[in-house]
Design an enzyme around this catalytic site. Structure first.
Site, PDB file in Angstrom:
ATOM      1  N   ASN A  86       0.818  -1.219   0.000  1.00  0.00           N
ATOM      2  CA  ASN A  86       0.000   0.000   0.000  1.00  0.00           C
ATOM      3  C   ASN A  86       0.853   1.271   0.000  1.00  0.00           C
ATOM      4  OD1 ASN A  86       0.876  -0.176   2.619  1.00  0.00           O
ATOM      5  ND2 ASN A  86      -1.140  -0.510   3.523  1.00  0.00           N
ATOM      6  N   ARG A 109       3.360   7.259  11.204  1.00  0.00           N
ATOM      7  CA  ARG A 109       2.826   6.766  12.474  1.00  0.00           C
ATOM      8  C   ARG A 109       2.638   7.946  13.418  1.00  0.00           C
ATOM      9  NH1 ARG A 109       1.374   3.110  10.034  1.00  0.00           N
ATOM     10  NH2 ARG A 109       1.854   0.888  10.288  1.00  0.00           N
ATOM     11  N   GLN A 147      -4.325   3.582  18.532  1.00  0.00           N
ATOM     12  CA  GLN A 147      -5.463   3.438  17.620  1.00  0.00           C
ATOM     13  C   GLN A 147      -6.358   2.315  18.104  1.00  0.00           C
ATOM     14  OE1 GLN A 147      -3.353   5.136  13.547  1.00  0.00           O
ATOM     15  NE2 GLN A 147      -4.099   3.085  13.547  1.00  0.00           N
ATOM     16  N   HIS A 161      -7.302   6.080  10.357  1.00  0.00           N
ATOM     17  CA  HIS A 161      -6.185   5.478   9.603  1.00  0.00           C
ATOM     18  C   HIS A 161      -6.726   4.749   8.364  1.00  0.00           C
ATOM     19  CE1 HIS A 161      -2.164   3.088  10.067  1.00  0.00           C
ATOM     20  NE2 HIS A 161      -2.388   3.469   8.831  1.00  0.00           N
TER      21      HIS A 161
END
Ligand code: NDP
Length: 400
Positions: A147, A285, A314, A333
């Site tokens: 990704n 991050r 998260q 995210h």
């Protein structure tokens, strides 16, 4: 028979979409550097459908059950009473996505005596205590490159959204208004600006390639320098230190992994060295930035905007200051989990599992930790240690 424990994000609130906006996604066979996209023997899912959810199961159930393995899939990942923590004791393989990370702290690893393999269905294995994984002989692997391009597209979108003041202008329309001055009093062109990336790996260099036609000055810092031909082709300036990079740039994008070297790198001191009114985009991050330092810099005007999709922990607690600080363009995210990306990392996860169960070596580029040490991509881009401290706070999301 093995127990595979898979943590995925929840299904859509209103149920699975009866149809998707597009009938197919492009078939990508190779990435920019020639690496092939995942090559499992087979897939049992339709590319372009939701796979990263509990019901999507990364398309793995048929494959695993045919081979006699048990697959447990849950989104309940935080706190001592979570399904994840309850099932860890039996798990030989843990699969988790960075979007909804199952934090594998040293304490949890100690409760998982059978654990041999931790797969990140995506990129970025900082949710695993890599030091504890090394000490416990656990292999950590991720689907390198799956990704990276998805994120690079998102970074370019967020830079433009911040600098051009897109989100507030969109809100004016939604609110029924037409005050153009309200829209443009924070709006600029990026043409002529200096844009720099911290980390010029797969994402960072793809951002540079995508931004070149915007006629901006390009900059990067990295632990390893890009080949001279690449620097020349891109017309990008190398900075030996992050300080030198931020002093030169109007826009900074962070594209390095989270590891002890980068944890809280963007603190008051480093943000203070940025140009007043600089923009910071972080899709790497959340913990690479000091949470409160970012909020303070937006309040004071030291930063003109901050955008990204990564938080710590998260899911972010509902009172996380990045939800309410001024001039931000945050999302949950999402950048690396477009439907296009899901198809690649679901296939990559299957490829890793096929190799693991057949006793074949995993691709070198997928390895983060193996044989008690950083390995493959991990040896190139990470430093030893742990970056999971404080992840227990993720359990607060459900409480408030
Ligand atoms: P790469 O490994 O290709 O690139 C990371 C780059 O960061 C490498 O070039 C590495 O250097 C560099 N780096 C490491 N430490 C430092 C440091 N201290 N200072 C400067 N540069 C450093 O990974 P990707 O580009 O594919 O991904 C980068 C990160 O982006 C991931 O680790 C992940 O955290 C995040 N990510 C986020 C996603 C999202 O959905 N938001 C999805 C995918 C990734 P070198 O190798 O030269 O040592």
């Amino acid at each position: 028979m093995s127990n595979i424990l898979c943590v995925l994000y929840q299904d859509p609130v209103d149920g699975y979409p009866p149809a998707y906006p597009r009938d197919e996604i492009p078939k990508i066979e190779r990435y920019w550097d020639g690496q092939t996209t995942p090559t499992p023997e087979r897939i049992d899912f339709t590319p372009g459908e939701l796979l990263g959810t509990v019901s999507g199961e990364l398309g793995l159930r048929k494959f695993l059950e045919e081979r006699g393995h048990e697959l447990i899939v849950t989104a309940d990942k935080d706190g001592p009473d979570s399904v994840f923590e309850r099932e860890l004791g039996e798990a030989e393989v843990v699969i988790s996505q960075p979007f909804w990370p199952a934090y594998l702290t040293a304490e949890r690893i100690a409760k998982a005596p059978n654990l041999k393999l931790a797969i990140t269905a995506g990129i970025g294995s900082d949710h695993v205590d890599l030091q504890a994984a090394m000490e416990g002989g656990i292999t950590v692997a991720e689907v390198t490159y799956c990704n990276s391009i998805s994120v690079s597209e998102h970074v370019v979108m967020m830079i433009l959204a911040l600098v051009r003041n897109y989100i507030p202008s969109y809100e004016v329309v939604i609110d029924g208004g037409w005050n153009i001055a309200d829209c443009v009093s924070r709006s600029y062109d990026i043409e002529g600006m200096q844009v720099g990336t911290v980390g010029a790996g797969r994402i960072g260099s793809a951002v540079l390639r995508r931004l070149k036609p915007f006629e901006v000055g390009l900059h990067y810092t990295d632990r390893h320098r890009l080949p001279e031909t690449v620097e020349t082709d891109l017309g990008v300036t190398y900075h030996p230190t992050v300080e030198s990079l931020v002093e030169a740039c109007d826009v900074v994008t962070i594209n390095a992994p989270l590891h002890p070297e980068t944890e809280h790198l963007f603190n008051d001191q480093l943000i203070g060295k940025m140009k007043r009114g600089a923009y910071l985009v972080n899709t790497a991050r959340g913990k690479i930035c000091d949470r409160d330092a970012v909020a303070r810099a937006l309040e004071s005007g030291q930063l003109a905007g901050y955008a990204g999709d990564v938080w710590f922990p998260q899911p972010a607690p509902r009172d996380h200051p990045w939800r309410s600080m001024p001039h931000h363009g945050m999302t949950p995210h999402v950048s690396g989990t477009s439907l296009s990306a899901q198809a690649r990392y679901a296939a990559g996860t299957r490829e890793i599992l096929e190799c693991f169960f057949d006793g074949r070596p995993l691709r070198e580029e997928y390895l983060i930790v193996e044989g008690g040490a950083l390995a493959g991509a991990g040896a190139h881009s990470y430093s030893a240690g742990d970056a999971t401290e404080g992840s227990e706070e993720a359990a607060r999301f459900g409480e408030d």
